[in-house]
Design a protein around this motif. Structure first.
Motif, PDB file in Angstrom:
ATOM      1  N   ARG A 190       0.841  -1.196   0.000  1.00  0.00           N
ATOM      2  CA  ARG A 190       0.000   0.000   0.000  1.00  0.00           C
ATOM      3  C   ARG A 190       0.881   1.252   0.000  1.00  0.00           C
ATOM      4  NH1 ARG A 190      -3.314  -1.468   5.326  1.00  0.00           N
ATOM      5  NH2 ARG A 190      -1.188  -1.986   5.936  1.00  0.00           N
ATOM      6  N   GLY A 191       0.488   2.239  -0.793  1.00  0.00           N
ATOM      7  CA  GLY A 191       1.148   3.537  -0.795  1.00  0.00           C
ATOM      8  C   GLY A 191       2.494   3.559  -1.496  1.00  0.00           C
ATOM      9  N   GLY A 192       2.485   3.764  -2.809  1.00  0.00           N
ATOM     10  CA  GLY A 192       3.735   3.825  -3.560  1.00  0.00           C
ATOM     11  C   GLY A 192       4.668   4.910  -3.050  1.00  0.00           C
ATOM     12  N   HIS A 193       4.141   6.107  -2.841  1.00  0.00           N
ATOM     13  CA  HIS A 193       4.958   7.210  -2.336  1.00  0.00           C
ATOM     14  C   HIS A 193       4.859   7.344  -0.819  1.00  0.00           C
ATOM     15  CE1 HIS A 193       5.885   8.402  -6.361  1.00  0.00           C
ATOM     16  NE2 HIS A 193       4.636   8.704  -6.647  1.00  0.00           N
ATOM     17  N   PHE A 194       3.641   7.231  -0.265  1.00  0.00           N
ATOM     18  CA  PHE A 194       3.408   7.396   1.178  1.00  0.00           C
ATOM     19  C   PHE A 194       2.450   6.334   1.683  1.00  0.00           C
ATOM     20  CE2 PHE A 194       4.743  11.850   0.852  1.00  0.00           C
ATOM     21  CZ  PHE A 194       5.343  12.060   2.084  1.00  0.00           C
TER      22      PHE A 194
END
Length: 111
Positions: free
Chosen positions: A68-72
């Protein structure tokens, strides 16, 4: 922070109540969460992350099939984004750019 890998939060793992990180006019790119969430930055319960200035998040990945959450990934924490920041090419099974839990997270994006 560029080209780092870790089980959670490829570039940074903000852990514990009261912990925080500020990304100001910076680049967070090509980082990997190798076994769970938050390819770029993982913010644990009670922590906070602030993104200001012209920051760029590019190509961060949460690899696992449940990632979950590629960047954050924001786990019952606070994420505040102000200013002209870019979130591009994030990858995760759930929430390519930002993912958060239901435990009272606060996500604010302005600008």
């Amino acid at each position: 922070a560029e080209r780092h890998g870790a089980p959670r939060g490829g570039a940074a793992f903000v852990t514990g109540a009261g912990s925080s990180i500020t990304v100001d006019a910076s680049e967070v790119s090509s980082n990997d969460a190798t076994s769970t969430d938050g390819g770029g930055i993982y913010v644990e319960a009670g922590g906070s992350a602030t993104v200001t200035g012209a920051s760029t998040f590019d190509g961060n990945k949460a690899f696992m099939s449940t990632g979950r959450g590629g960047h954050f990934f924001v786990d019952a924490a606070v994420l505040s984004v102000t200013g002209p920041s870019s979130f591009i090419n994030g990858y995760a099974t759930n929430g390519g750019s930002v993912a958060f839990t239901t435990g009272s997270p606060t996500v604010t994006i302005l600008g």
